[in-house]
Design an enzyme around this catalytic site. Structure first.
Site, short mmCIF file in Angstrom:
data_model
loop_
_atom_site.label_atom_id
_atom_site.label_comp_id
_atom_site.label_asym_id
_atom_site.label_seq_id
_atom_site.Cartn_x
_atom_site.Cartn_y
_atom_site.Cartn_z
N GLU A 283 -12.90 23.31 16.88
CA GLU A 283 -13.01 24.74 16.63
C GLU A 283 -12.56 25.55 17.85
O GLU A 283 -11.93 26.60 17.71
CB GLU A 283 -14.46 25.10 16.24
CG GLU A 283 -14.59 26.46 15.62
CD GLU A 283 -15.92 26.66 14.88
OE1 GLU A 283 -16.53 25.66 14.48
OE2 GLU A 283 -16.31 27.82 14.71
N GLU A 286 -8.85 25.41 17.84
CA GLU A 286 -8.36 26.29 16.77
C GLU A 286 -8.43 27.74 17.23
O GLU A 286 -7.49 28.52 17.02
CB GLU A 286 -9.26 26.08 15.54
CG GLU A 286 -8.85 26.83 14.29
CD GLU A 286 -9.84 26.59 13.15
OE1 GLU A 286 -11.01 26.24 13.42
OE2 GLU A 286 -9.44 26.77 11.99
N CYS A 303 -19.98 26.55 10.33
CA CYS A 303 -20.98 25.48 10.38
C CYS A 303 -22.06 25.66 9.32
O CYS A 303 -22.73 24.71 8.95
CB CYS A 303 -21.69 25.46 11.72
SG CYS A 303 -20.59 25.48 13.09
N SER A 323 -13.10 29.41 10.33
CA SER A 323 -12.59 28.19 10.95
C SER A 323 -12.44 27.14 9.86
O SER A 323 -13.29 27.03 8.98
CB SER A 323 -13.59 27.71 11.99
OG SER A 323 -13.34 26.35 12.29
N LYS A 362 -27.76 22.58 3.43
CA LYS A 362 -27.02 21.35 3.76
C LYS A 362 -27.06 20.35 2.61
O LYS A 362 -26.16 19.53 2.45
CB LYS A 362 -27.62 20.71 5.02
CG LYS A 362 -27.31 21.47 6.29
CD LYS A 362 -25.89 21.25 6.76
CE LYS A 362 -25.52 22.20 7.90
NZ LYS A 362 -24.07 22.22 8.14
N GLU A 365 -24.33 21.49 0.52
CA GLU A 365 -23.05 21.22 1.16
C GLU A 365 -22.62 19.77 0.95
O GLU A 365 -21.48 19.48 0.61
CB GLU A 365 -23.14 21.52 2.66
CG GLU A 365 -21.82 21.34 3.40
CD GLU A 365 -21.97 21.53 4.91
OE1 GLU A 365 -22.89 20.93 5.51
OE2 GLU A 365 -21.17 22.28 5.49
N GLU A 370 -15.50 18.54 -2.55
CA GLU A 370 -14.47 18.17 -1.56
C GLU A 370 -14.97 17.17 -0.54
O GLU A 370 -14.19 16.57 0.20
CB GLU A 370 -13.89 19.41 -0.86
CG GLU A 370 -14.89 20.27 -0.09
CD GLU A 370 -15.48 21.40 -0.93
OE1 GLU A 370 -15.69 21.21 -2.14
OE2 GLU A 370 -15.76 22.47 -0.35
N CYS A 507 -30.44 28.06 12.98
CA CYS A 507 -30.97 26.86 12.32
C CYS A 507 -32.42 26.58 12.67
O CYS A 507 -33.14 25.98 11.86
CB CYS A 507 -30.12 25.66 12.69
SG CYS A 507 -28.39 25.92 12.32
#
Lengths: 690, 167
Positions: A283, A286, A303, A323, A362, A365, A370, A507
């Site tokens: 990241e 990037e 994230c 990102s 999460k 996720e 994907e 978090c």
């Protein structure tokens, strides 16, 4: 009543208490050391005044709710008169009469406000007949379970969802004894715009909303001797796990945590902070590229899966600014499933990756398509800090007595920068520690960037590194994310990096963390993370030698082909509701061509309605009633390319009336000729119509 | 107001919804008047149209659903040509509105759990503001006071006869 107040005091049960800016009597009373019971009061949400438990008797005014009454000098109040005690008891009894009282098997047992308050008020029996009309439990969502039979209608969840997150996925519906908290049209949580942050489960006083458990699946894997089960533990878990074992919030329990995971039967225990370090390489790189080229700025972090889903639903035009890095959890899953079979000689199909996360999103996720290849997920299960604590207790492990153990190498090796990911501002600080050295080419004097630390949900910092000015925004809570996203949309945003975490304070305040009644818990956990960083031998991701080695031996270049394949992802605009659309024009023919015109927010603004009217006019004038169905739809998840029209199998982006009418004509012709060949026995599998 | 079966096409209805939204400036604070006007258009509030209204006003669909289910005036299911509103507010309840309801259900062969009748929709409302006439029943726009089970059934008979003659 004519007596002028001589001081700035409120007299609580006869004792003076000074007013020091308290917003309401409840705050003042609690300051005075009296814990009045409440269901519906949360200091960071609006005042609702529904539960009627915080009642007080004000001299000359009678009984009022203390949460909704501002303190005034000279007020004389009583907090537990006979009458008030009776009202409170009756309120709780009425709630219990309409409640699924299966406490021993309830997820919230021992942490339930209804249970606690009933005990506190001495409610020993319920004088009312149970009127509970049992409704089905919604287990559709991978993150949150909704059990309406345990709802006390305090509305905390409704307010946190709309006031803190600005999602509004659930709201009150119906009225009187039928009133309930529901998603739109009573749909399932999995179908709607819920971003899975789980903050509703944090404020829910009972077990009506709770994190979806995956403990059983993990137990099954752990007890299966054929499987090799790996635990990956997120940074924030180490400063929250002690709380269910009576430790102070923020206590760093890394050693006991690893020991307990080993005792539970995990074959390897790794630190997700390693993957956070890896994220910084990708990241950070990037970002430096984007900054150099001056494109796709600000770079939003990716994230947080709650934020990613929010952006996909509400800001499709900003998705190219996110990102492309996977979150640390998903990077880790992909990397471990790729590397461990070689490194440890374990067959890939026998490998199970279990994430331990402070987060309910999460779970969602890990199940995104994907991240699942040929039916095998990169991360097999996700359990929360709460669930890990429960598993430790279920196994009878005496957590407090454990001798600390350390993570397994090499994937248990992390720097302090990776650990910082647990705090709001942590990703930004870790990126700065990386980018500053890359920009200057010199080692940093001090690794701490205190400018990006703080408690506010929207913080800004400007810093100059070797003549390069960086403008940063650190955001937590999606309402604040919306503020920044709107600025970007309007073109008034000057930030270079925007870190977004859906949960207030990041978090450490995630919905997977233990629910704490300590108002300072988040602050203490935040400090715990900064302390953990200080105690690490290394503080910059680029110093993680195992990551450097990973690139040298395996990944190749940072941001290179292999890295891109394993560590990056893509986003897509996502509709908020499953609604099909409104049928506007339909006839009786057997083979009608389906035409859908998007009138979702984006397409509407770009002229979707004009196209719809043009198509309807054409259909009417050309007498197509038995040949086409026209519908107004809400979202095709292609908002960037809008306005979008679907005609049969053809999707038109950037559509205009002329383009749409032309396509309709040609598709109709195709269909006619297709039907003709079908009659003559075409075997090519024509799929015109549906 | 009647849920009429005039020949307004779905496309025209939808165009009218868009006009209603424009008339109210797509302002979220106008949600209730918008829903009232939309109900005039369709006779009830179809789910997909509510979703469209939510998207157009940029209000969460759950909020729109909450408002639509809060007020007895709004219907989320198609209603019959005749909407019978029986008041069960305090005054009407005391004056025995429930036996009237039972008689209506019996007459139409429906119940609280299965309230569907294609021609006549029975709705129980909390107060019609005509307590002096209790118990009160309203059929579409016509108000009937001092209702009894027998009179209510007679009114239903009249409707059924009138409709039978139309066929």
């Amino acid at each position: 009543m004519t007596k002028k107040p001589v001081d700035n005091n409120v007299y609580i049960n006869g004792r003076p208490v000074a007013i020091e800016g308290e917003r309401n009597l409840l705050e003042l009373i609690r300051k005075a050391g009296i814990d009045l019971p409440t269901f519906c009061y949360h200091s960071d949400l609006s005042v609702y005044g529904a539960c009627r438990l915080c009642l007080v008797d004000i001299e000359g005014r009678g009984i009022v709710g203390s949460c909704s009454t501002p303190p005034e000098a000279g007020m004389r109040i009583k907090t537990h008169t006979e009458e008030i005690r009776e009202i409170r008891k009756v309120s709780v009894e009425l709630l219990l009469a309409n409640h699924d009282n299966n406490c021993p098997t309830c997820y919230k047992s021992h942490n339930c406000q209804l249970q606690r308050i009933a005990r506190q008020l001495g409610v020993e029996h319920v004088r009312f007949k149970s009127v509970l009309d049992r409704k089905p439990v919604d287990v559709s969502s991978p993150s949150v379970t909704r059990d309406p039979n345990k709802c006390v209608l305090c509305g905390d969840c409704v307010r946190v969802c709309s006031e803190i997150q600005e999602v509004g996925a659930i709201d009150f519906a119906y009225r009187g004894h039928q009133a309930s908290v529901l998603p739109a049209f009573g749909k399932d949580l999995a179908e709607i715009e819920c971003v899975n942050c789980g903050q509703c489960t944090v404020v829910c006083p009972t077990g009506a909303l709770s994190p979806k458990s995956e403990m059983e699946e993990v137990w099954k894997d752990l007890t299966n001797p054929d499987l090799f089960v790996v635990a990956c533990v997120a940074p924030a878990v180490r400063v929250g796990l002690g709380e269910p074992f009576d430790m102070e919030p923020g206590t760093i329990t890394t050693g006991q945590m690893v020991a307990s995971l080993k005792m539970l039967g995990f074959d390897q225990v790794y630190d997700t902070s390693f993957a956070a370090d890896l994220t910084i390489f990708e990241e950070g790189n990037e970002f430096l590229q984007r900054k150099t080229k001056g494109e796709k700025l600000p770079q939003f972090t990716s994230c947080c899966p709650g934020w990613v889903k929010y952006a996909e639903q509400y800001y499709p035009e900003l998705l190219d600014k996110l990102s492309t890095c996977k979150s640390p959890q998903q990077m880790f899953g992909a990397l471990l499933k790729d590397r461990l079979p070689d490194l440890l000689g374990v067959a890939k199909e026998k490998l199970r990756i279990v994430s331990v996360m402070p987060c309910t999103a999460k779970k969602y996720e890990a199940k995104r398509p994907e991240f699942i290849h040929d039916g095998v997920a990169d991360v097999d299960h996700v359990i929360t800090t709460q669930e890990l604590a429960r598993m430790i207790k279920a196994a009878g492990i005496l957590f407090n007595d454990l001798t600390p153990e350390s993570f397994d190498m090499p994937f248990g090796f992390a720097t302090g920068a990776g650990v910082l990911f647990g705090n709001s501002g942590g990703v930004t600080e870790a990126v700065l520690r990386f980018a500053a050295e890359k920009i200057t080419g010199k080692p940093l004097q001090s690794f701490e960037f205190k400018q990006v630390r703080g408690e506010s949900g929207l913080r800004e910092a400007v810093m100059e590194i070797d003549g390069v000015q960086l403008k940063l925004a650190v955001v937590s809570g999606l309402k604040n994310a919306k503020t920044v996203a709107e600025q970007v949309r309007k073109g008034t945003c000057e930030y270079d990096i925007v870190e977004v975490m859906a949960c207030p304070q990041g978090c450490i305040g995630g919905a997977g963390q233990p629910v704490s009644r300590n108002p300072l818990a988040k602050k203490m956990r935040t400090k715990g993370i900064y302390d953990a960083d200080k105690m690490m031998p290394l503080h910059k991701s680029q110093e993680n030698i195992f990551i450097t080695e990973c690139y040298e031996k395996f990944l190749g270049d940072i941001g290179g082909h292999k890295a891109h394949h394993l560590l990056h992802t893509h986003y897509q605009s996502r509709r908020r509701l499953p609604e099909e659309g409104i049928a506007l024009f339909s006839g009786h023919g057997d083979q009608r061509l389906h035409v859908d015109v998007c009138l979702g927010t984006n397409c509407f603004l770009k002229g979707g309605q004009t196209i719809l009217n043009g198509l309807l006019k054409h259909a009417e004038e050309s007498k197509l009633e038995n040949m086409v169905d026209v519908r107004a739809s809400f979202c095709f998840e292609q908002c960037e390319e809008g306005p979008t029209v679907k005609i049969g199998e053809v999707t038109l982006n950037h559509a205009t009336v002329d383009k749409a009418v032309d396509t309709l004509k040609s598709e109709l012709e195709k269909q006619l000729s297709g039907a003709a060949t079908a009659v003559s026995g075409c075997s090519a599998g024509c799929s015109s119509g549906k | 107001m009647q849920a009429t079966e005039t020949h307004v096409t779905p496309a025209e209805k939808f165009a009218n919804v868009c006009a209603i939204l424009e008339k109210h400036g797509r302002h979220p604070a106008k949600l209730i008047p918008i829903l009232q006007a939309v109900q005039e258009e369709y006779g009830y509030l179809p789910e997909e149209v509510l979703t469209f209204v939510a998207v157009a006003l940029d209000v969460p669909a759950a909020r729109v659903f909450g408002v639509a289910t809060f007020y007895a005036h709004f219907a989320l299911e198609p209603r019959g040509k005749y909407v019978v509103r029986l008041c069960n507010g305090t005054a009407c309840h005391v004056k025995k509105s429930i036996p009237i309801l039972d008689a209506l259900y019996r007459k139409l062969g429906i119940s609280e759990k299965k309230p569907k009748h294609e021609l006549i929709t029975i709705e129980i409302v909390a107060c019609l503001g005509a307590c002096g006439l209790a118990p009160v029943m309203v059929i579409n726009e016509d108000v009937y006071g001092q209702m009894t089970p027998d009179r209510a059934v007679k009114l239903i008979d009249e409707i059924l006869e009138k409709e039978a003659a139309l066929v």
